[in-house]
Motif scaffolding. Structure first.
Motif, PDB file in Angstrom:
ATOM      1  N   GLN A  60     101.030 -34.294 -23.435  1.00 54.28           N
ATOM      2  CA  GLN A  60      99.638 -33.945 -23.229  1.00 54.28           C
ATOM      3  C   GLN A  60      99.500 -32.946 -22.086  1.00 54.28           C
ATOM      4  OE1 GLN A  60      97.362 -37.396 -22.053  1.00 54.28           O
ATOM      5  NE2 GLN A  60      98.942 -38.131 -20.682  1.00 54.28           N
ATOM      6  N   VAL A  61      98.394 -32.196 -22.133  1.00 57.20           N
ATOM      7  CA  VAL A  61      98.045 -31.257 -21.081  1.00 57.20           C
ATOM      8  C   VAL A  61      96.675 -31.669 -20.549  1.00 57.20           C
ATOM      9  CG1 VAL A  61      97.585 -28.846 -20.500  1.00 57.20           C
ATOM     10  CG2 VAL A  61      99.324 -29.406 -22.228  1.00 57.20           C
ATOM     11  N   GLY A  82     101.623 -32.061 -32.145  1.00 51.12           N
ATOM     12  CA  GLY A  82     100.849 -33.265 -31.848  1.00 51.12           C
ATOM     13  C   GLY A  82     100.604 -33.485 -30.371  1.00 51.12           C
ATOM     14  N   ILE A  83     100.586 -32.409 -29.581  1.00 48.55           N
ATOM     15  CA  ILE A  83     100.339 -32.495 -28.148  1.00 48.55           C
ATOM     16  C   ILE A  83      98.842 -32.328 -27.900  1.00 48.55           C
ATOM     17  CG2 ILE A  83     100.807 -31.453 -25.892  1.00 48.55           C
ATOM     18  CD1 ILE A  83     103.442 -30.362 -27.179  1.00 48.55           C
ATOM     19  N   ALA A  84      98.233 -33.278 -27.242  1.00 53.61           N
ATOM     20  CA  ALA A  84      96.793 -33.213 -26.964  1.00 53.61           C
ATOM     21  C   ALA A  84      96.523 -32.350 -25.736  1.00 53.61           C
ATOM     22  CB  ALA A  84      96.230 -34.606 -26.746  1.00 53.61           C
ATOM     23  N   ILE A  85      95.403 -31.645 -25.770  1.00 53.68           N
ATOM     24  CA  ILE A  85      94.938 -30.880 -24.621  1.00 53.68           C
ATOM     25  C   ILE A  85      93.599 -31.486 -24.196  1.00 53.68           C
ATOM     26  CG2 ILE A  85      94.261 -28.620 -23.741  1.00 53.68           C
ATOM     27  CD1 ILE A  85      95.961 -27.367 -25.957  1.00 53.68           C
ATOM     28  N   HIS A  86      93.542 -31.986 -22.960  1.00 54.90           N
ATOM     29  CA  HIS A  86      92.341 -32.648 -22.461  1.00 54.90           C
ATOM     30  C   HIS A  86      91.732 -31.828 -21.328  1.00 54.90           C
ATOM     31  CE1 HIS A  86      93.467 -36.169 -24.738  1.00 54.90           C
ATOM     32  NE2 HIS A  86      94.572 -36.333 -24.040  1.00 54.90           N
ATOM     33  N   PHE A  87      90.414 -31.618 -21.403  1.00 50.50           N
ATOM     34  CA  PHE A  87      89.672 -31.001 -20.320  1.00 50.50           C
ATOM     35  C   PHE A  87      88.918 -32.131 -19.619  1.00 50.50           C
ATOM     36  CE2 PHE A  87      90.363 -27.876 -23.576  1.00 50.50           C
ATOM     37  CZ  PHE A  87      90.682 -26.713 -22.884  1.00 50.50           C
ATOM     38  N   VAL A  88      89.199 -32.350 -18.333  1.00 53.07           N
ATOM     39  CA  VAL A  88      88.717 -33.537 -17.639  1.00 53.07           C
ATOM     40  C   VAL A  88      87.845 -33.139 -16.456  1.00 53.07           C
ATOM     41  CG1 VAL A  88      89.364 -35.634 -16.412  1.00 53.07           C
ATOM     42  CG2 VAL A  88      90.795 -34.798 -18.272  1.00 53.07           C
ATOM     43  N   MET A 255      92.425 -40.198 -22.624  1.00 55.85           N
ATOM     44  CA  MET A 255      93.607 -40.796 -23.246  1.00 55.85           C
ATOM     45  C   MET A 255      93.218 -41.820 -24.304  1.00 55.85           C
ATOM     46  SD  MET A 255      96.032 -41.262 -19.876  1.00 55.85           S
ATOM     47  CE  MET A 255      96.473 -39.859 -18.852  1.00 55.85           C
ATOM     48  N   VAL A 256      92.195 -42.606 -24.017  1.00 59.54           N
ATOM     49  CA  VAL A 256      91.725 -43.590 -24.996  1.00 59.54           C
ATOM     50  C   VAL A 256      91.140 -42.886 -26.214  1.00 59.54           C
ATOM     51  CG1 VAL A 256      90.030 -45.422 -25.407  1.00 59.54           C
ATOM     52  CG2 VAL A 256      91.347 -45.397 -23.279  1.00 59.54           C
ATOM     53  N   GLU A 257      90.373 -41.835 -25.986  1.00 55.17           N
ATOM     54  CA  GLU A 257      89.802 -41.094 -27.113  1.00 55.17           C
ATOM     55  C   GLU A 257      90.903 -40.518 -27.997  1.00 55.17           C
ATOM     56  OE1 GLU A 257      86.077 -38.577 -26.941  1.00 55.17           O
ATOM     57  OE2 GLU A 257      87.615 -37.022 -27.073  1.00 55.17           O
ATOM     58  N   GLN A 258      91.963 -40.024 -27.377  1.00 57.71           N
ATOM     59  CA  GLN A 258      93.076 -39.507 -28.162  1.00 57.71           C
ATOM     60  C   GLN A 258      93.665 -40.600 -29.056  1.00 57.71           C
ATOM     61  OE1 GLN A 258      96.357 -38.048 -25.832  1.00 57.71           O
ATOM     62  NE2 GLN A 258      97.573 -37.450 -27.605  1.00 57.71           N
ATOM     63  N   ALA A 259      93.851 -41.790 -28.498  1.00 56.64           N
ATOM     64  CA  ALA A 259      94.391 -42.897 -29.277  1.00 56.64           C
ATOM     65  C   ALA A 259      93.464 -43.261 -30.434  1.00 56.64           C
ATOM     66  CB  ALA A 259      94.621 -44.111 -28.374  1.00 56.64           C
ATOM     67  N   VAL A 260      92.159 -43.267 -30.176  1.00 54.11           N
ATOM     68  CA  VAL A 260      91.176 -43.596 -31.201  1.00 54.11           C
ATOM     69  C   VAL A 260      91.230 -42.580 -32.345  1.00 54.11           C
ATOM     70  CG1 VAL A 260      88.684 -43.636 -31.646  1.00 54.11           C
ATOM     71  CG2 VAL A 260      89.624 -44.893 -29.699  1.00 54.11           C
ATOM     72  N   VAL A 261      91.260 -41.310 -32.002  1.00 53.12           N
ATOM     73  CA  VAL A 261      91.290 -40.266 -33.031  1.00 53.12           C
ATOM     74  C   VAL A 261      92.584 -40.334 -33.831  1.00 53.12           C
ATOM     75  CG1 VAL A 261      91.351 -37.771 -33.413  1.00 53.12           C
ATOM     76  CG2 VAL A 261      89.720 -38.731 -31.796  1.00 53.12           C
ATOM     77  N   LEU A 262      93.707 -40.522 -33.154  1.00 56.62           N
ATOM     78  CA  LEU A 262      94.993 -40.570 -33.855  1.00 56.62           C
ATOM     79  C   LEU A 262      95.108 -41.808 -34.739  1.00 56.62           C
ATOM     80  CD1 LEU A 262      97.489 -39.289 -31.138  1.00 56.62           C
ATOM     81  CD2 LEU A 262      96.394 -38.015 -32.990  1.00 56.62           C
ATOM     82  N   ARG A 348     100.503 -46.692 -22.178  1.00 58.74           N
ATOM     83  CA  ARG A 348     100.120 -45.656 -23.149  1.00 58.74           C
ATOM     84  C   ARG A 348     100.328 -46.151 -24.569  1.00 58.74           C
ATOM     85  NH1 ARG A 348     103.129 -42.788 -26.063  1.00 58.74           N
ATOM     86  NH2 ARG A 348     104.961 -43.273 -24.824  1.00 58.74           N
ATOM     87  N   GLU A 349     101.457 -46.806 -24.834  1.00 57.35           N
ATOM     88  CA  GLU A 349     101.729 -47.334 -26.170  1.00 57.35           C
ATOM     89  C   GLU A 349     100.754 -48.465 -26.518  1.00 57.35           C
ATOM     90  OE1 GLU A 349     105.738 -48.498 -26.832  1.00 57.35           O
ATOM     91  OE2 GLU A 349     106.578 -46.557 -26.232  1.00 57.35           O
ATOM     92  N   ILE A 350     100.400 -49.276 -25.528  1.00 53.21           N
ATOM     93  CA  ILE A 350      99.492 -50.388 -25.785  1.00 53.21           C
ATOM     94  C   ILE A 350      98.114 -49.871 -26.182  1.00 53.21           C
ATOM     95  CG2 ILE A 350      98.344 -52.380 -24.745  1.00 53.21           C
ATOM     96  CD1 ILE A 350     100.856 -52.733 -22.985  1.00 53.21           C
ATOM     97  N   VAL A 351      97.645 -48.832 -25.494  1.00 50.05           N
ATOM     98  CA  VAL A 351      96.355 -48.237 -25.851  1.00 50.05           C
ATOM     99  C   VAL A 351      96.375 -47.768 -27.301  1.00 50.05           C
ATOM    100  CG1 VAL A 351      94.786 -46.312 -25.411  1.00 50.05           C
ATOM    101  CG2 VAL A 351      95.763 -47.574 -23.493  1.00 50.05           C
ATOM    102  N   GLN A 352      97.458 -47.075 -27.691  1.00 54.58           N
ATOM    103  CA  GLN A 352      97.547 -46.578 -29.061  1.00 54.58           C
ATOM    104  C   GLN A 352      97.610 -47.730 -30.066  1.00 54.58           C
ATOM    105  OE1 GLN A 352      97.604 -42.983 -30.158  1.00 54.58           O
ATOM    106  NE2 GLN A 352      96.777 -44.365 -31.703  1.00 54.58           N
TER     107      GLN A 352
END
Length: 375
Positions: A60-61, A82-88, A255-262, A348-352
Motif C-alpha cells: 500500500q501507499v 493489487g496495491i492500494a493507494i490511500h490519501f489520508v 485500511m479497513v475500507e480496503q479490506a471491505v472493498v476487497l 492486517r490479516e485479521i481485518v481482511q
C-alpha cells in the motif's frame, strides 16, 4: 518527509537514498512526486530522490496531507498488482483500488437485502460486543502493567473495566429482546415493515455510548497529566491527544475500507451507522472492532515511552508527530500478531478476514458472524 516500513536492501548511488523492501510507502512532503522507474516507485521532492520502493514488496501507499502528486504509471502499476493507494487526512480521505479485486455482485446484493432482516442486527450486536470487550481488554492490559508501579491507578482501572463489561451484559439482554421481537413482529408500536435494526439502533447506540464514557474515563488515567486532556472529542479537536486519535483512526479507516472493498462489500452500506451521502457506514461499523487494539494501544504505548505530541501554531499535529504515528500504526497492523481462529495472525490479516466473514455471512455461506475480540 517520506518514510517507509522496511529495512534497507542495498545502498543507493546517492548517499541520501536507499532501495528498501517496502510494504507500506508513506509520502507526506508538500510537493512530493511519486513516479515509476522500471519495477520501482520513486519518490522525489524538488528533483531530489528520497526513496525507491520495489513494487514486488509493496502492499500500500499512504499519501498524507495535500500537495503530493503521482503519475498515471504509478496508478496503473499499483492497480495491476493489487496495491492500494490511500490519501489520508483527519477530515477526509480517498482510496484507489483495482477493480479486479472487488468481489462479486451477489455479495453486494445480499448486503443490501441483509439490512431488512435479522442479519443486520446480528452484525450490529457483534460489532458492539467486540468494541466493548476490546475496550475492557485494553484497560485490563494497562491495569496489569501498573500493578506494581502504580497500584492505585491499577485498582481504579480494574473497577472501570468491569463497569465497561456491565454494558456487554446489556447487549446480551438486548439480543434476547431482539429474538422475542422477531418472533412476534406484529407489535403495535413496531410495524412489521420496519427493519429489525431500526427497532434496536437507539438502544444499541445508548449501550455503546455509556460503555465508551466509562472507557474514556479509564483512558484519562493513562494520558500524561501535562497534556491536559479534557475528554474524548471527535472531528475538529485541537488538543494533542484527540488530534492523535483522530489521525490514527483516519489511517485505520483507509485500511479497513480496503479490506471491505476487497471482500466484495459496499463500504457505504452499513448497519449500525446510518446512511448519509459520502459516509462509509460499513467501514465505520467494522472499524469499531479495531480502534482499541490498533490505534488506542499504539498511542498509549507511545505516550508511555515518553513520546511528545507536538502541535503547530494552529493546534494541528506537526509533521514529525504525524509521521511517527503513521509509522507505528502501520507497524502495529503489519507486525503485531493476535490470537485469531486458533492461530496468531497479523492484525492486517485479521481485518481482511473479518471483512470476508461479513461477506460470507450476508450471502448465507456462514451461519453467524462474530466480532474480533482480543484475547
Amino acid at each position: 518527509m517520506t518514510t517507509t516500513t522496511a529495512l534497507p536492501l542495498a545502498p543507493s548511488p546517492q548517499a541520501s537514498t536507499a532501495i528498501q523492501a517496502v510494504e507500506t510507502l508513506i509520502v507526506e512532503d508538500f510537493g512530493a512526486f511519486v513516479g515509476r522507474h522500471s519495477e520501482r516507485l520513486r519518490v522525489t521532492v524538488k528533483g531530489e530522490l528520497k526513496v525507491e520502493a520495489p513494487l514486488i514488496y509493496l502492499r500500500q501507499v499512504l499519501i498524507k496531507g495535500r500537495g503530493a502528486s503521482l503519475s498515471s504509471d504509478v496508478v496503473l502499476a499499483c492497480a495491476e498488482r493489487g496495491i492500494a493507494i490511500h490519501f489520508v487526512t483527519t477530515k477526509a480521505g480517498a482510496s484507489l483500488y483495482t477493480d479486479g479485486l472487488t468481489g462479486t455482485v451477489q455479495t453486494r446484493r445480499a448486503q443490501l437485502l441483509a439490512y431488512q432482516d435479522q442479519r443486520a442486527t446480528t452484525l450490529a450486536l457483534a460489532f458492539a460486543k467486540a468494541k466493548i470487550n476490546n475496550q475492557a481488554a485494553l484497560l485490563k492490559y494497562h491495569s496489569k502493567s501498573r500493578r506494581a508501579s502504580e497500584p492505585a491507578i491499577s485498582n481504579e482501572l480494574q473497577v472501570i473495566l468491569h463497569e465497561v463489561l456491565d454494558h456487554d451484559a446489556e447487549l446480551e439482554e438486548l439480543a434476547a429482546r431482539v429474538q422475542v421481537d422477531v418472533a412476534s413482529p406484529s407489535s403495535p408500536t413496531k410495524p412489521p415493515s420496519t427493519p429489525p435494526i431500526e427497532r434496536v439502533r437507539n438502544a444499541l447506540m445508548s449501550i455503546e455510548g455509556r460503555a465508551a464514557k466509562r472507557y474514556w474515563a479509564g483512558v484519562k488515567l493513562l494520558v500524561p497529566s501535562e497534556l491536559n486532556w479534557p475528554a474524548r472529542t471527535g472531528r475538529g479537536a485541537r488538543d494533542p491527544f484527540n488530534s492523535a486519535l483522530n489521525y490514527g483512526y483516519a489511517i485505520l479507516a483507509r485500511m479497513v475500507e480496503q479490506a471491505v472493498v476487497l471482500a466484495g462489500l459496499d463500504p457505504f452500506a452499513g448497519f449500525v451507522h446510518t446512511d448519509r451521502p459520502g459516509k462509509p457506514s460499513l467501514t465505520l461499523d467494522l472499524i469499531e472492532e479495531f480502534r482499541q487494539p490498533v490505534v488506542d494501544r499504539t498511542l498509549l504505548g507511545m505516550l508511555g515511552k515518553g513520546m511528545q505530541l507536538a502541535v503547530r501554531s494552529d493546534g494541528m499535529l506537526d509533521d514529525d508527530t504525524r509521521r511517527s504515528i503513521a509509522e507505528r500504526i502501520v507497524a502495529r497492523m503489519e507486525e503485531s500478531a493476535e490470537r485469531y481462529e486458533g492461530k496468531r495472525r497479523p492484525l492486517r490479516e485479521i481485518v481482511q478476514c473479518q471483512a470476508r466473514h461479513i461477506a460470507t455471512f450476508v450471502r448465507g455461506d456462514r451461519l453467524t458472524y462474530e466480532g474480533f475480540i482480543v484475547t
